[in-house]
Design an enzyme around this catalytic site. Structure first.
Site: not given
Length: 446
Positions: A162, A165, A168, A184, A281
């Site tokens: 998809l 990130g 990874g 993920k 973040d």
């Protein structure tokens, strides 16, 4: 187990036993002669008997009872009672220890990893997964077996990727074709990967909020680490704004709804989470959108408890989201998240990337460029994203711009609390999108 309920009846029985022994002792014999009471004195038996025979030869013999026999009986009774109580206490202690161990083993069992024998059909795996997921207690995280994730992602094929990130690749996982999730992969060889992996599991394992991504489980396989999340069909806000659609699906009210959802998620972290947390973040790539464009915060690998400054000063990939005070001296508060929120609000407003490259050796922050125009009402409409230009009430546009300017103030004390930001934006969002604005009040200005 209430020890008092058991000890009280035992104590009563022991007391009754002692009283019975004491009452069963023989009474001293008392004789009377001519209305006078003869008292038994503690004298040697021979002397006492001789004296009595000399004075009253016809009197019955007086028996003398030694108190030593009575004391021995009482002492034996006390020893028996103490031994009985000690045995009861020992038995109750053993029962309590056994019960604690049994309870601990039961809790560990609810978080066990799903074992997947080779050759097991995926449908059978899902039955086991669903039973475990539904049976686990709130706040627990399910451990996935690697074979289950491998089967759900078709051996982590590129067709199921998809996106990429910061830690990874991200895969689409289909469990038996009915349950869709996101996997993920966290590169275990990357610096701080293990710490961020554990940190994200700890935070998302206990957080339940409609505007924070739901962590379904995890997997550890060799050096690799995997996190399994709920599926967010519309991807990230970054993809929506700067991807192929260039924000065309995000109307003015939908953008404000996303801003309100993000503010609600931050408010939960700052005001209602125990302990309070700083996301640390926040950026458009970490804001995910479901099929109805409900926004949820994700990526909690850098999240910390509010008020704690970490020695590890790892920052977001884009420094434009980082508050100046944290970039300079590492000061971290909830106002750091407010600054990042202000940057996201500007992205929703302008639809532009945060850094513009004007020359080969020169780049300019979009915040620096936009700040003078945000405070000028005559210039403000000209910097709005062309997709939403002329689709909103100008009063609402001015208010959103004012909130964004306050959030990105260099001085933290000048920034508002996220709760105040939320209360300023809710009246601008229609009621059917989670706000308090009535459609009749929406006046579109040309």
């Amino acid at each position: 187990m209430n020890f008092a309920l058991v000890l009280i009846p035992m104590w009563v029985l022991t007391t009754a036993l002692i009283v019975t022994i004491i009452e069963a002792r023989p009474e001293p014999t008392i004789s009377t002669t001519s209305g006078h009471i003869l008292l038994v004195e503690e004298q040697p038996i021979i002397q006492f008997s001789a004296k009595m025979e000399a004075q009253s030869p016809g009197l019955p013999e007086v028996r003398v009872i030694h108190h030593q026999d009575l004391n021995k009986r009482i002492l034996i009774a006390l020893i028996v009672a103490s031994t009985l109580l000690g045995g009861i206490l020992l038995l109750l202690s053993c029962c309590w220890i056994y019960r604690q161990k049994t309870s601990k083993h039961s809790n560990e069992k609810t978080q066990r990893t799903i074992e997947v024998p080779k050759g097991t059909p995926l449908s059978a795996l899902m039955v086991e997964f669903n039973s475990l997921r539904l049976g686990s207690r709130k706040g627990s995280v399910v451990g996935f077996n690697y074979q289950l994730l491998e089967a759900a992602t078709n051996k982590f094929s590129e067709s199921n990727v998809l996106g990429e990130g910061s830690s990874g690749p991200v895969y689409r996982a289909s469990f038996d074709g009915k349950f869709i999730a996101v996997v993920k992969k966290v590169d275990g060889l990357r610096q701080d990967a293990e710490r961020e992996f554990e940190n994200e599991m700890n935070w998302l394992g206990k957080i339940r909020h409609q505007n924070i991504i739901r962590l379904l489980g995890y997997c550890i396989h060799g050096e690799a680490r995997f996190l399994v999340y709920e599926m967010m069909q519309n991807g990230s806000l970054e993809t929506q704004l700067y991807g192929p659609s260039h924000g065309s699906t995000l109307t003015w009210h939908l953008r404000l709804k996303i801003a309100v959802d993000v503010a609600r998620g931050l408010e939960y972290l700052h005001e209602h989470c125990n302990p309070p947390a700083v996301h640390r973040d926040l950026k458009s790539s970490n804001i995910l959108l479901d099929s109805n464009f409900n926004a949820k915060l994700s990526d909690f690998g850098l999240t910390v408890t509010s008020g704690k400054n970490k020695e590890n000063k790892k920052l977001s990939g884009n420094l434009c989201y980082v508050a100046p005070e944290y970039n300079l001296d590492g000061k971290l508060t909830d106002k750091s998240d407010v600054y990042a929120f202000g940057v996201v609000l500007l992205e929703l407003l302008m639809g532009r990337k945060l850094v513009e490259h004007k020359a080969a050796a020169e780049s300019q922050s979009i915040i620096t460029w936009a700040m003078p125009q945000l405070t000028d009402r005559s210039k403000l409409p000209n910097i709005v994203d062309c997709v939403i230009k002329d689709t909103m009430d100008l009063k609402h546009l001015y208010q959103v711009a004012a909130v964004a300017v306050l959030c990105v103030q260099p001085e933290p004390s000048y920034r508002p609390l996220i709760t105040d930001v939320l209360h300023s934006l809710i009246p601008l969002v229609p009621m059917d999108l989670g706000g308090s604005l009535r459609i009749a009040d929406c006046v579109v200005s040309a």
